[in-house]
Write a protein that holds these residues in place. Structure first.
Motif, mmCIF file in Angstrom:
data_model
loop_
_atom_site.group_PDB
_atom_site.id
_atom_site.type_symbol
_atom_site.label_atom_id
_atom_site.label_comp_id
_atom_site.label_asym_id
_atom_site.label_seq_id
_atom_site.Cartn_x
_atom_site.Cartn_y
_atom_site.Cartn_z
ATOM 1 N N CYS B 453 22.681 -65.300 -0.320
ATOM 2 C CA CYS B 453 21.716 -64.204 -0.361
ATOM 3 C C CYS B 453 21.200 -64.007 -1.798
ATOM 4 O O CYS B 453 21.986 -63.886 -2.735
ATOM 5 C CB CYS B 453 22.384 -62.925 0.141
ATOM 6 N N LEU B 454 19.901 -63.975 -1.962
ATOM 7 C CA LEU B 454 19.321 -63.862 -3.307
ATOM 8 C C LEU B 454 19.634 -62.504 -3.936
ATOM 9 O O LEU B 454 19.926 -62.400 -5.122
ATOM 10 C CB LEU B 454 17.800 -64.050 -3.253
ATOM 11 N N ARG B 455 19.564 -61.465 -3.123
ATOM 12 C CA ARG B 455 19.837 -60.120 -3.614
ATOM 13 C C ARG B 455 21.243 -60.057 -4.221
ATOM 14 O O ARG B 455 21.412 -59.592 -5.347
ATOM 15 C CB ARG B 455 19.692 -59.148 -2.442
ATOM 16 N N CYS B 473 15.459 -58.565 3.424
ATOM 17 C CA CYS B 473 16.297 -58.820 2.246
ATOM 18 C C CYS B 473 15.753 -59.938 1.373
ATOM 19 O O CYS B 473 15.277 -59.700 0.271
ATOM 20 C CB CYS B 473 17.724 -59.130 2.672
ATOM 21 N N CYS B 474 15.814 -61.156 1.852
ATOM 22 C CA CYS B 474 15.410 -62.254 0.981
ATOM 23 C C CYS B 474 15.129 -63.508 1.800
ATOM 24 O O CYS B 474 15.459 -63.572 2.984
ATOM 25 C CB CYS B 474 16.491 -62.548 -0.047
ATOM 26 N N CYS B 477 18.162 -64.993 3.516
ATOM 27 C CA CYS B 477 18.634 -64.264 4.694
ATOM 28 C C CYS B 477 17.633 -64.388 5.840
ATOM 29 O O CYS B 477 17.924 -64.028 6.971
ATOM 30 C CB CYS B 477 18.848 -62.788 4.382
HETATM 31 ZN ZN LIG Z 1 19.497 -61.568 1.204
#
Ligand SMILES: [Zn+2]
Ligand SMILES: Nc1ncnc2c1ncn2[C@@H]1O[C@H](COP(=O)(O)OP(=O)(O)O)[C@@H](O)[C@H]1O
Ligand SMILES: [Mg+2]
Lengths: 363, 510
Positions: B453-455, B473-474, B477
Motif C-alpha cells: 500500500c502506497l499510503r 486509497c492508492c 490497493c
Molecule cells: Zn493503499
C-alpha cells in the motif's frame, strides 16, 4: 513568433560598429555594462540609444540570437582574435532593416539618458497602480508585485500626500495614462495594460504576454522598455499636460556614470596628484588609474587633455584615426610612433567624440 | 470553570472558532506553562493558532521566525481581518523608515513575524533583548535541520540568537519532520529539555497513484487524461526548469480550454508574484513548476497534483502533495515514473553542494584577496560571479567560512593550518550529505517499486498506521477513477480592450 525589435536593434548596432568591436561589446551595450569602454563606445559609434535597454538579457540567449542571425545570413562571422569573435553586417541585413523600418519602434529608445530612469519609473508605475486600485476598494493587504525600496518609498509618499483627495488623483492618473497610451499602436497599448495588476486581478507575465501577442519574450521586454522611454520623453516635454505623471519622474536624475572607484580617483586627481601618486596611494595598478582617467575625461568638461597628450602627439593620433578609418586601439597604435601609449590614444578618442562637431578646445 | 473551558472561550472570543482542532489545545497548554515545545502536525491542521492564541494570553512579545514573505503577509492579513491589530511583519519588503518605526514601537505589539535574514542584525537583537519576549516561535522548523530540504544558513544561527534573548520559551513547528530531523532541530536550537507533540501526518482525503511508463509520450497521455477529467486548479511538478517551460507549450496546444503557465526560481520577480497570485485568484488553472513553487500556497481547492518526475525524497513528496485538498475534499496525487528518471535527481544531488575543486578555487581566491588587502564586497553577487559558482553554493561556503572565523565581517582571516583543516572537514561533510541524500532518493525509488500500500509506505517513516481514507486509497490497493468527479470550473480571463481594462483597474466599474 516575431522577434523584430531584438533583431532590428542588434543589426543596427552591428551596422554602426562595423567590425570595429567584438560581438560581446554588443552584449555589454545592451545590458548596460558600467565598463567605461562600453560607455565610450556607445558614444563613439553613435549607438548610445541602445545602452542598457535589455538589462536582463542572458548571455546564452544573446549568443543563440547571434547564431540565429548568422544562419539567416544577416550577419557573418569574421575573424576571431584570441577567442574574441567579430561579426560583420551583410547586405541582406541592410535590406532587412529598410524593409522593416516602418514597423520598428527603434526611435522609442533613448538608452543612455533613460535606462535607469525608465526602470525606476516603470516599477513605480506598476506599484502605484496596484496600490491605488486596491486601496480604492479598501483592501490594504495585497501582495505587492514590486519589492524595490525606491518604488515603495515613492508610493508611500504619494499615498500620504494624496490620501485626502485620492479619487481625484486616481482619475487624473487614469486620464494621463490614456492620453499616452492612445498615441501608441493598439497592440503596444494592450500589451502594456495587460501587464498591470490591481484589485482582484494580477497582470500577465512576460511569457504570457509573449504567447498572447505572438512575440518573442525579447520583443515583449523591449516593447515595455521602449514604451517607458517614449512615455518619459513625452512626460518631460509636456510637463503641464502630464502633471501627475511628471511627479513620478521629477526626482529621478540622469545618473553620473562614474564608477565609485573612478570617483575616488577623481577626487585625488582634482587635488593635483599625478596618476603614479594616485596609484600608489590607492594600492592600485597604474593602468587602472589610466582607465579611471579615461572615464573622467568623458564627463569632466574641463578635463586637461594637454597634461597627458602633447599637441604633436595629438596630431599624430588624430591623423592615424583618419588614415586607418578605425577606432580600434591596436590598429591606431600600430600607425603612430611607438612612444605613444594606449592611454593617450584612448584619451584622444574621447576627445574626438566630445568635440566631434569641432569647437572643442584642446586645453 | 475548568481551565480548558477558559481556553476554548478565549479561542472563540479572539478567533471565532468554536473548538480546538486536534493538537492545538495540548500544545497551547504546554506553551502557556513556558515549556519548550516541538509540534509536528500536518499542513493545514492549524499550527498558527498554537502561538497566536498564547501571544495574546502571555505578557510580552511573541516572535515568529517565518521563512517566506508571502506566508507572513497572508497571516498578518488574516489576523487583522479578525481584529488582531497588534501584529506586524518585518522582512525585506518593509522600507527603512517603517522598519525604524517598528523598532521604536516594539512594545506596542504582541506578535512579530520576522524573516531569519532580518533577525541576524546585531543592533536589532540588542533592541529585542531589552524587552520581554514571551515566546520564540520557529515556523517551518525543518528549515533548521541540515537534513531539512531547504538548507538555509540563517536558520542555523537561531540557537545563538535565542541565547542572546535570554532563552525565552521556544515553540518549533513543522509539518514534515522525521525523527532524525526532530533530533537535529532540538540540537541546533541548543534546547536542554523539550516537550514533543508529534501527530500523524497522513491526509485521509488524498489518493495516491503511481504510474510507470516507458516513454515520455505515455507520460503526457496520462497527464492530459487526468487534467481532462479535472479542469480546475492543478499543479504539475518537474525536476527541471526547462521541462516545466516546454510542457506549458505542449499543454496549451493539447488542452486549449485550460489556462496554463510555468513557475520556477529563474523567472522575473514581478512574474513570480503575478503567476502565483493569478493561480490564487483563479485566473490560472494549471501551473507547471519546480519545487520552488508552493511553500505557503494556501489555496484550498487544488484537486490534482501531478509529479512528472520523481521528487528527491519522501519529505519533499509529502510537502508537495500536501498542497492538494486543503479543504478536506478528495484529491488525487499522481506520480509518473519513467525508466530513465533516476538520473536527474542523482545529478541534482551531486551538484547541489560545492565540489572539492570548487572549494579549492574559492579558498585560493579568497586567500589572494586577503593578501591584496581587499575587503569582501557588500553584494554577494559579485563574489559568486567571480568564483563562478552558484549562489546556493556560495551561501553554503560563506556560512561555514564565517563559522570557522575565516571570514569576519568584511575581512578575510588567513591561517594556513586552519584553512587546510576546514577544507578537509568540509569535503568530508559534503560527502556524507550527498550519500545521505542518495539514501533518501533510494527510499523514494522503493516507493515507486513497492507492491504494498502506497499510503502505508509513504508515512511509515513518520508514524505507525493511518486513518481510513475517505475516498480511495492508492493504486496498489486498487482504484476506480470513474468515481472521481471533482466539480470545479476552469479559470476565465475576460479579454476586453485596454482602455476598459485600465478604467476597471483604476477608476472602477465599467
Ligand atoms: Zn493503499
Ligand atoms: N480551531 C480551528 N477551527 C477552525 N479553523 C481553524 C482552527 N485552527 C485553524 N483554523 C484554520 O485552518 C487554516 C490553516 O491554518 P494554518 O495555521 O495556516 O495551518 P498550518 O500552519 O498548520 O498549515 C487557517 O485558515 C485557519 O484559520
Ligand atoms: Mg503554517
Amino acid at each position: 513568433m516575431s522577434c523584430l525589435i531584438f533583431t532590428g536593434i542588434i543589426l543596427t548596432i552591428a551596422k554602426n560598429i562595423s567590425q570595429e568591436r567584438s560581438v560581446s561589446s554588443i552584449y555589454n551595450l545592451l545590458v548596460g555594462s558600467k565598463n567605461i569602454q562600453t560607455i565610450q563606445d556607445a558614444y563613439i559609434f553613435g549607438i548610445q540609444n541602445y545602452y542598457g535597454v535589455y538589462k536582463g538579457l542572458e548571455k546564452s540567449r544573446f549568443d543563440e540570437k547571434i547564431q540565429e542571425l548568422t544562419q539567416l545570413g544577416l550577419l557573418i562571422e569574421k575573424a576571431r582574435e584570441n577567442s574574441r569573435k567579430f561579426i560583420a553586417y551583410t547586405e541582406q541585413a541592410d535590406y532587412w532593416l529598410s524593409e522593416h523600418q516602418q514597423r520598428l519602434p527603434l526611435h522609442y529608445f533613448q538608452g543612455i539618458v533613460y535606462e535607469e530612469k525608465a526602470s525606476l519609473f516603470y516599477e513605480r508605475l506598476l506599484l502605484l497602480i496596484q496600490t491605488l486600485s486596491n486601496i480604492k476598494e479598501n483592501n490594504f493587504n495585497f501582495i505587492p508585485v514590486i519589492h524595490q525600496s525606491d518604488a515603495e518609498r515613492f508610493v508611500r509618499n504619494v499615498y500620504n500626500q494624496k490620501k485626502a483627495n485620492k479619487n481625484q488623483y486616481i482619475q487624473k492618473l487614469y486620464e494621463e495614462l490614456v492620453d499616452l497610451l492612445e498615441d501608441l499602436p493598439e497592440v503596444e497599448a494592450n500589451l502594456f495594460v495587460d501587464r498591470l495588476s490591481g484589485f482582484g486581478h494580477y497582470g500577465k507575465s512576460i511569457e504570457q504576454l509573449a504567447t498572447t501577442y505572438n512575440k518573442s519574450k525579447d520583443d515583449v521586454i523591449l516593447t515595455l522598455v521602449g514604451v517607458s522611454h517614449q512615455f518619459i520623453r513625452k512626460i518631460e516635454s509636456e510637463k503641464n499636460t502630464y502633471h501627475v505623471l511628471f511627479e513620478m519622474v521629477a526626482d529621478l536624475q540622469t545618473p553620473s556614470r562614474l564608477t565609485d572607484s573612478a570617483r575616488k580617483t577623481y577626487e585625488l586627481f582634482l587635488r593635483d596628484f599625478t596618476p603614479e601618486e594616485i596609484a600608489h596611494k590607492r594600492h592600485l595598478k597604474l593602468n587602472t588609474i589610466y582607465d579611471h582617467l579615461a572615464e573622467i575625461a568623458l564627463y569632466d568638461s574641463a578635463f586637461p587633455f594637454s597634461s597627458f597628450v602633447t599637441e604633436t602627439e595629438a596630431e599624430e593620433i588624430m591623423h592615424a584615426i583618419e588614415h586607418t578609418e578605425s577606432y580600434k586601439l591596436k590598429v591606431i597604435k600600430d600607425a603612430v610612433p611607438s612612444d605613444i601609449s594606449f592611454f593617450q590614444i584612448r584619451l584622444m578618442l574621447v576627445f574626438k567624440h566630445k568635440f566631434r562637431e569641432g569647437g572643442g578646445q584642446f586645453v | 470553570m475548568s481551565k480548558t473551558m477558559q481556553l476554548e472561550q478565549k479561542l472563540e472570543r479572539y478567533f471565532q472558532y468554536d473548538q480546538f482542532r486536534k493538537g492545538q489545545r495540548e500544545i497551547i497548554e504546554d506553551v502557556l506553562q513556558a515549556k519548550n515545545v516541538l509540534g509536528v502536525l500536518p499542513t493545514g491542521s492549524g499550527k498558527s493558532i498554537c502561538y497566536q492564541l498564547p501571544s495574546l494570553l502571555m505578557d510580552g512579545l511573541t516572535i515568529v521566525v517565518s521563512p517566506l514573505i508571502s506566508l507572513m503577509i497572508d497571516q498578518v492579513k488574516e489576523l487583522r481581518s479578525k481584529n488582531f491589530k497588534r501584529v506586524v511583519a518585518l522582512n525585506s519588503l518593509v522600507g527603512y523608515e517603517e522598519r525604524q518605526f517598528i523598532y521604536q514601537h516594539l512594545n506596542q505589539y504582541k506578535l512579530l513575524y520576522i524573516s531569519p535574514e532580518l533577525l541576524q542584525q546585531e543592533q536589532f537583537i540588542k533592541k529585542l533583548s531589552s524587552i520581554k519576549i514571551s515566546l520564540f516561535v520557529i515556523d517551518e522548523a525543518h528549515c533548521i535541520s541540515q537534513w531539512g530540504h531547504d538548507f538555509r544558513p540563517d536558520y542555523l544561527k537561531l540557537g545563538a540568537i535565542i541565547k542572546q534573548l535570554e532563552s525565552p520559551p521556544v515553540l518549533a513547528l513543522s509539518a514534515t519532520a522525521a525523527p532524525a530531523v526532530q533530533e537535529d532541530i532540538i540540537e541546533n536550537l541548543h534546547l536542554k529539555t523539550i516537550t514533543k507533540h508529534i501527530y500523524p501526518m497522513d491526509r485521509k482525503n488524498l489518493t495516491f497513484i503511481i504510474e510507470k511508463v516507458s516513454t515520455i509520450h505515455e507520460k503526457i497521455e496520462l497527464m492530459t487524461t487526468y487534467l481532462g477529467k479535472h479542469l480546475g486548479p492543478a499543479l504539475i511538478y518537474f525536476s527541471s526548469r526547462i521541462q516545466a517551460e516546454n510542457m506549458v507549450e505542449t499543454l496549451r496546444r493539447m488542452m486549449p480550454s485550460l489556462k496554463v503557465a510555468f513557475y520556477h526560481g529563474g523567472i522575473d520577480p514581478v512574474d513570480r508574484i503575478q503567476i502565483q497570485q493569478q493561480f490564487m485568484n483563479d485566473q490560472l488553472d494549471v501551473i507547471c513548476c519546480t519545487s520552488a513553487f508552493g511553500m505557503g500556497i494556501n489555496k484550498s481547492n487544488i484537486r490534482l497534483i501531478i509529479h512528472f518526475h520523481i521528487p528527491s525524497q519522501i519529505e519533499a513528496y509529502i510537502q508537495e502533495v500536501g498542497r492538494a485538498g486543503r479543504d478536506g475534499k478528495p484529491s488525487i496525487c499522481l506520480l509518473l515514473f519513467g525508466v530513465g528518471d533516476i538520473a536527474i535527481p542523482k545529478n541534482i544531488i551531486e551538484n547541489e553542494l560545492p565540489h572539492e575543486d570548487e572549494i579549492r578555487v574559492v579558498m585560493q581566491q579568497l586567500k589572494q584577496m586577503g593578501e591584496e588587502g581587499l575587503e569582501l564586497p557588500v553584494r554577494d553577487l559579485e563574489l559568486y560571479e567571480r568564483f563562478q559558482i552558484s549562489e546556493t553554493k556560495w551561501r553554503f561556503l560563506r556560512f561555514h567560512f564565517e563559522k570557522h572565523g575565516m571570514i569576519m565581517a568584511k575581512n578575510i582571516v588567513y591561517d594556513p593550518i586552519q584553512w587546510q583543516r576546514v577544507f578537509r572537514q568540509l569535503n568530508k561533510w559534503i560527502q556524507s550529505r550527498n550519500s545521505y541524500k542518495k539514501q533518501e532518493l533510494e527510499e523514494m525509488i522503493d516507493l515507486v517499486e513497492t507492491t504494498a500500500c502506497l499510503r502505508e509506505t509513504i508515512y511509515k517513516k513518520f508514524q505507525k498506521g493511518y486513518s481510513t481514507p475517505i475516498f480511495q486509497c492508492c493504486s496498489n490497493c486498487g482504484i476506480d477513477l470513474s468515481k472521481w468527479a471533482p466539480s470545479v470550473k476552469p479559470a476565465r480571463d475576460e479579454e476586453i480592450p485596454w482602455k476598459d481594462k485600465l478604467r476597471k483597474l483604476l477608476v472602477g466599474g465599467i
